[in-house]
Design an enzyme around this catalytic site. Sequence first.
Site, PDB file in Angstrom:
ATOM      1  N   HIS A 182       0.843  -1.190   0.000  1.00 27.06           N
ATOM      2  CA  HIS A 182       0.000   0.000   0.000  1.00 27.06           C
ATOM      3  C   HIS A 182       0.873   1.232   0.000  1.00 27.06           C
ATOM      4  O   HIS A 182       1.932   1.230   0.626  1.00 27.06           O
ATOM      5  CB  HIS A 182      -0.929   0.022   1.232  1.00 27.06           C
ATOM      6  CG  HIS A 182      -2.104   0.903   1.032  1.00 27.06           C
ATOM      7  ND1 HIS A 182      -2.042   2.263   1.257  1.00 27.06           N
ATOM      8  CD2 HIS A 182      -3.351   0.637   0.588  1.00 27.06           C
ATOM      9  CE1 HIS A 182      -3.213   2.786   0.959  1.00 27.06           C
ATOM     10  NE2 HIS A 182      -4.034   1.830   0.553  1.00 27.06           N
ATOM     11  N   ASP A 205      -8.048  -5.166  -0.005  1.00 30.37           N
ATOM     12  CA  ASP A 205      -8.589  -5.996  -1.079  1.00 30.37           C
ATOM     13  C   ASP A 205      -8.217  -7.467  -0.957  1.00 30.37           C
ATOM     14  O   ASP A 205      -8.743  -8.297  -1.699  1.00 30.37           O
ATOM     15  CB  ASP A 205      -8.098  -5.470  -2.440  1.00 30.37           C
ATOM     16  CG  ASP A 205      -8.777  -4.162  -2.783  1.00 30.37           C
ATOM     17  OD1 ASP A 205      -9.954  -4.024  -2.443  1.00 30.37           O
ATOM     18  OD2 ASP A 205      -8.127  -3.293  -3.383  1.00 30.37           O
TER      19      ASP A 205
HETATM   20  N1  CMC Z   1       4.100  -7.722  -4.953  1.00 28.10           N
HETATM   21  C1  CMC Z   1       5.453  -7.720  -5.117  1.00 28.10           C
HETATM   22  N2  CMC Z   1       6.229  -6.626  -4.953  1.00 28.10           N
HETATM   23  C2  CMC Z   1       5.618  -5.499  -4.593  1.00 28.10           C
HETATM   24  C3  CMC Z   1       4.214  -5.403  -4.401  1.00 28.10           C
HETATM   25  C4  CMC Z   1       3.457  -6.580  -4.597  1.00 28.10           C
HETATM   26  N3  CMC Z   1       2.131  -6.557  -4.435  1.00 28.10           N
HETATM   27  N4  CMC Z   1       3.874  -4.148  -4.059  1.00 28.10           N
HETATM   28  C5  CMC Z   1       5.036  -3.449  -4.023  1.00 28.10           C
HETATM   29  N5  CMC Z   1       6.086  -4.250  -4.347  1.00 28.10           N
HETATM   30  C6  CMC Z   1       7.499  -3.878  -4.370  1.00 28.10           C
HETATM   31  C7  CMC Z   1       7.837  -3.046  -5.591  1.00 28.10           C
HETATM   32  O1  CMC Z   1       8.251  -3.849  -6.674  1.00 28.10           O
HETATM   33  C8  CMC Z   1       8.946  -2.173  -5.053  1.00 28.10           C
HETATM   34  O2  CMC Z   1      10.118  -2.947  -4.965  1.00 28.10           O
HETATM   35  P1  CMC Z   1      11.571  -2.256  -5.204  1.00 28.10           P
HETATM   36  O3  CMC Z   1      11.734  -1.268  -4.096  1.00 28.10           O
HETATM   37  O4  CMC Z   1      12.523  -3.414  -5.149  1.00 28.10           O
HETATM   38  O5  CMC Z   1      11.507  -1.623  -6.551  1.00 28.10           O
HETATM   39  C9  CMC Z   1       8.524  -1.888  -3.607  1.00 28.10           C
HETATM   40  O6  CMC Z   1       7.725  -3.024  -3.246  1.00 28.10           O
HETATM   41  C10 CMC Z   1       7.683  -0.609  -3.444  1.00 28.10           C
HETATM   42  O7  CMC Z   1       6.562  -0.698  -4.293  1.00 28.10           O
HETATM   43  P2  CMC Z   1       5.988   0.500  -5.152  1.00 28.10           P
HETATM   44  O8  CMC Z   1       5.268  -0.049  -6.338  1.00 28.10           O
HETATM   45  O9  CMC Z   1       7.075   1.504  -5.403  1.00 28.10           O
HETATM   46  O10 CMC Z   1       4.955   1.141  -4.112  1.00 28.10           O
HETATM   47  P3  CMC Z   1       3.790   2.130  -4.457  1.00 28.10           P
HETATM   48  O11 CMC Z   1       3.482   2.848  -3.215  1.00 28.10           O
HETATM   49  O12 CMC Z   1       4.106   2.926  -5.673  1.00 28.10           O
HETATM   50  O13 CMC Z   1       2.582   1.134  -4.877  1.00 28.10           O
HETATM   51  C11 CMC Z   1       0.775  -0.381  -4.679  1.00 28.10           C
HETATM   52  C12 CMC Z   1       1.612   0.709  -3.988  1.00 28.10           C
HETATM   53  C13 CMC Z   1      -0.495  -0.653  -3.878  1.00 28.10           C
HETATM   54  C14 CMC Z   1       0.340   0.132  -6.072  1.00 28.10           C
HETATM   55  C15 CMC Z   1       1.625  -1.664  -4.837  1.00 28.10           C
HETATM   56  O14 CMC Z   1       1.987  -2.139  -3.561  1.00 28.10           O
HETATM   57  C16 CMC Z   1       0.919  -2.755  -5.612  1.00 28.10           C
HETATM   58  O15 CMC Z   1       1.003  -2.785  -6.856  1.00 28.10           O
HETATM   59  N6  CMC Z   1       0.185  -3.696  -4.919  1.00 28.10           N
HETATM   60  C17 CMC Z   1      -0.593  -4.709  -5.601  1.00 28.10           C
HETATM   61  C18 CMC Z   1      -1.922  -4.100  -6.070  1.00 28.10           C
HETATM   62  C19 CMC Z   1      -2.886  -3.888  -4.917  1.00 28.10           C
HETATM   63  O16 CMC Z   1      -3.122  -4.762  -4.099  1.00 28.10           O
HETATM   64  N7  CMC Z   1      -3.537  -2.690  -4.925  1.00 28.10           N
HETATM   65  C20 CMC Z   1      -4.572  -2.372  -3.947  1.00 28.10           C
HETATM   66  C21 CMC Z   1      -4.173  -1.292  -2.998  1.00 28.10           C
HETATM   67  S1  CMC Z   1      -5.312  -1.179  -1.595  1.00 28.10           S
HETATM   68  C22 CMC Z   1      -6.804  -0.617  -2.275  1.00 28.10           C
HETATM   69  C23 CMC Z   1      -6.766   0.812  -2.536  1.00 28.10           C
HETATM   70  O17 CMC Z   1      -6.924   1.590  -1.563  1.00 28.10           O
HETATM   71  O18 CMC Z   1      -6.554   1.200  -3.699  1.00 28.10           O
END
Ligand code: CMC
Length: 428
Positions: free
Chosen positions: A307, A364
């Site tokens: 998140h 989720d």
């Molecule tokens: N599985 C594997 N790796 C992950 C995941 C995941 N679900 N989420 C983040 N990472 C890794 C990402 O690759 C990155 O690694 P590194 O630092 O080595 O490059 C690190 O963790 C930080 O991730 P980020 O993508 O830079 O973080 P963000 O804040 O931009 O994204 C997120 C947040 C929710 C989009 C992301 O965690 C994600 O894609 N999660 C899966 C989709 C999901 O469940 N979304 C629902 C969110 S809750 C409902 C809502 O309120 O929207």
Amino acid sequence: MSEIAKIELDGKTFEFPVIEGTENEKAIDISKLRDATGYITLDPGYKNTGATKSSITYLDGEKGILHYRGYSIEQLAEKASFIEVAYLLIYGNLPTQTELDIFTNNITKHTLVHEDMKQFFEAYPAKAHPMGVLASMVCSLSTFYPESLDPNRSPEAKDLTILRLLAKLPTLAAWSYKNAMRHPFMYPKNDLNYCSNFLHMMFAMPTEDYTVDPVVSNALNKLLILHADHEQNCSTSTVRIVGSSQANLYASISAGISALWGPLHGGANQAVIEMLEQIHADGGDVDKWVTKAKDKEDPFRLMGFGHRVYKNFDPRATIIKKACDDVLEKMGINDPMLEIAKKLEKVALEDEYFKSRNLYPNVDFYSGIIYRALGIPTEMFTVMFAIGRLPGWIAQWKEMTENNEPIGRPRQIYTGATPREYVSIEKR
Ligand code: CMC
């Protein structure tokens, strides 16, 4: 004395005020930065940017705290009705009994949609994703209420649009499903509460008696409350930014629905179930999928994990996990997806990759399993999220319009070609 932030640029020092919220959150107010220095800030994804001051929702991602108007999500999910929470978010305080009765009655009066809208549904192919249908239908509402096109006409006109939207969204949502099934539309039954009425429009058939199961209706009430607001997330920011151009409420919410649809945001609930089904079909080897999620060459991510703001735990996920166990037990359902989800959570939470990046199950991760148990089809999961999020979007839009916020218009750092001469096509 109030704090000051100093920025040194080109040998000069510039001072900017530090502001503090009621929960002691701090921000450097750089609203005069460009005028003073000629510089802008660069913050892709707005990870460090406060776009507004808001008094609706407070969230502490490190401590796993979520409050609507000062009330904890745990108390509201346990004790309140979704309509009470909608009133709280939109109008700032919990309603008295009289206020709640009037609000409920007013919503009930507006649950029907114009008969002509039925033809819009019929024009969609059966395979149309209900989120696409819902976003279009909500925007279409604006064509039936031209007086709503001026969002600042009067507070009474604004309230009427808000009531209409709250009342009609469940009808439009349920009809998007009925249409996909090519089943007859069920009209709202106004002696039912908000959640039960939605379930009736989803699952009743004109040829059969249908009684809403209170276990299902109560679980839905809880889920909708948990989704009702989440401060400046992707879809809410979209609603505020569209509304900042003084576009009407229907158009602004339609844009929010579109933003919610993506799998990184609200679409994750559908993606989680599809992922669990994929793991199940593949033999249930959870370690294999965790390894895939960690592999940077592999596009697979563990859906329902991670998140932007929660870096310890998502308080909504904690409540949902427990609700999930309760609902499945009360309904006597044994869902193999729940077993896979629990194994996945355990393995991921013990894994260094997930621990070091603070990746925890989010709202989720378990919501889809409850929706399945309630009989909601997978493609409708994000629609359920939209019904829950509607009061939050409305509250944020209302706050933005009442505060006369300026049009949202970020800047950029240009990285394209520098000026060059046009070359005729024969010479390229
Ligand atoms: N599985 C594997 N790796 C992950 C995941 C995941 N679900 N989420 C983040 N990472 C890794 C990402 O690759 C990155 O690694 P590194 O630092 O080595 O490059 C690190 O963790 C930080 O991730 P980020 O993508 O830079 O973080 P963000 O804040 O931009 O994204 C997120 C947040 C929710 C989009 C992301 O965690 C994600 O894609 N999660 C899966 C989709 C999901 O469940 N979304 C629902 C969110 S809750 C409902 C809502 O309120 O929207």
